[in-house]
Design an enzyme around this catalytic site. Sequence first.
Site: not given
Ligand code: NAD
Length: 498
Positions: A149, A173, A176, A226, A281
Amino acid sequence: MHQIHHYLNGSIVQGRSGRFAPVYNPATGEQSAQVDLASADETREAVRVAHDAFAGWSKVTPLKRSRILFKFKALVEAHADELARLIASEHGKVFSDAKGEVTRGLEVVEFACGIPHLQKGEHSMNVGTGVDSYSMMQPLGVCAGISPFNFPAMVPMWMFPIALACGNTFVMKPSEKDPSTSNRLAELLQEAGLPDGVFNVVNGDKESVDVLLTDERVQAVSFVGSTPIAEYIYATASAHGKRVQALGGAKNHMVIMPDADLDQAVGALMGAAYGSAGERCMAISVAVPVGEETASRLREKLVAELGKLRVGPGLVDGPDNDMGPLITREHLEKVKGYIQAGADEGAELVVDGRDASIEGDGFFLGGSLFDHVTPGMRIHREEIFGPVLAIARAASFDDAVKMINDHEFGNGTAIFTRDGDAARQYCEQIQVGMVGVNVPIPVPMAFHSFGGWKRSLFGPLHMHGPDGVRFNTRMKTITQRWPSGIREETNHFTMPTH
Ligand code: NAD
């Protein structure tokens, strides 16, 4: 209620699953839209569309693909304000910050415009007598992107411009929680001349992600989110034969040496810790002053700056606020829970962001500052992803390096110092993928690659830059000889050694 659909084969397509997720305006706390959540079948349909488009798109010459990206770049520039408003209204970040992320995404498009040069491969004449050898960097097929997000424009733009430039087709994708930007980018790609079906957007949750991880027509998966989900994505998609780059969470430390320019360090730290409400991040969430005197001076200056932090809506008529709301009420409560946990564990809560009063029902939290945080505490071990900065004091440079190297994550870090030797030692010893020297958020430019170490990245290749081209192409090496006057005297039964 405003509805957000999918983007398939060149058109907005309404979902059929009957499943939806709410999208909020985080500044007001009100639901502003609902987004379709695709079923497995709808996701398979998007993969089929991208698969069908591959035969045509992969034969378009790199120069023509590049020209479409040049047009896309011009369109994104022309619509930058509109995109930034869209981002600010769904994510909550302040307008100037949203515009900044559009610019950082555009830099990857600019890099991808150079694809005729980047995808040239290699060539050697006379690897043997009358024998030439060359490598081709061929596209893979259908690539998928799954994004978080916190950067609804920039992170998708880390992924699809290079994939498309290399001749792949794409299924995106998005998160959401703020899905609209991806659909708008899809429309701009079409306006730039991208053929239908080459870029598609499927909105959804785990149900559609699981199709992207397992469908045999998907060749490669790029993920940012994450760590637990990144690990799942990497394990599942790899087990299904795909190449995967899965970027995960972070806990980024900034070391402040006793000789650092403290005003410069504090200015940098304020933006790096509290900008975008800490939902980056590459945000700095731990300040590591070396020595008690450095720590006391740093703390005093941070407290003074925190008193001036302007927290409010991302979209305002006058000058921008410094920091907007968090993404959802649930996340706000989670971050508040971490603040309580830190206080309960014995860290000193110097400034409590929960005390900040911001009008309305938006998901706002003021900036928080902890001191005397130690590595055993949850607020040091875990990623909070909110406007909470911890001061973890180190007795020496070596202690600071050990604290960081012992941490689970290794995304970004910075050192502030005037001592070139200390900076050099730091760059060499630190177990982190991206390092800043007097630069608080060392995000590599588009023509370098972005990626962390340890549990901040799963997979061998980083995102965009040279690794982005490697990730999105498959190398084939040809060794050829044409009939000529040269005749081998004997048959060869041993390995040729030329
Ligand atoms: P998230 O992991 O909750 O979601 C990321 C994506 O995965 C979304 O599109 C979501 O719909 C999907 N998703 C969520 N649960 C899932 C599941 N059980 N199975 C399959 N797909 C699933 O992350 P978020 O809260 O949207 O974003 C924040 C996180 O992203 C933080 O941990 C941040 O550090 C990380 N981030 C990392 C970087 C990097 O470059 N390392 C960059 C930006 C964000």
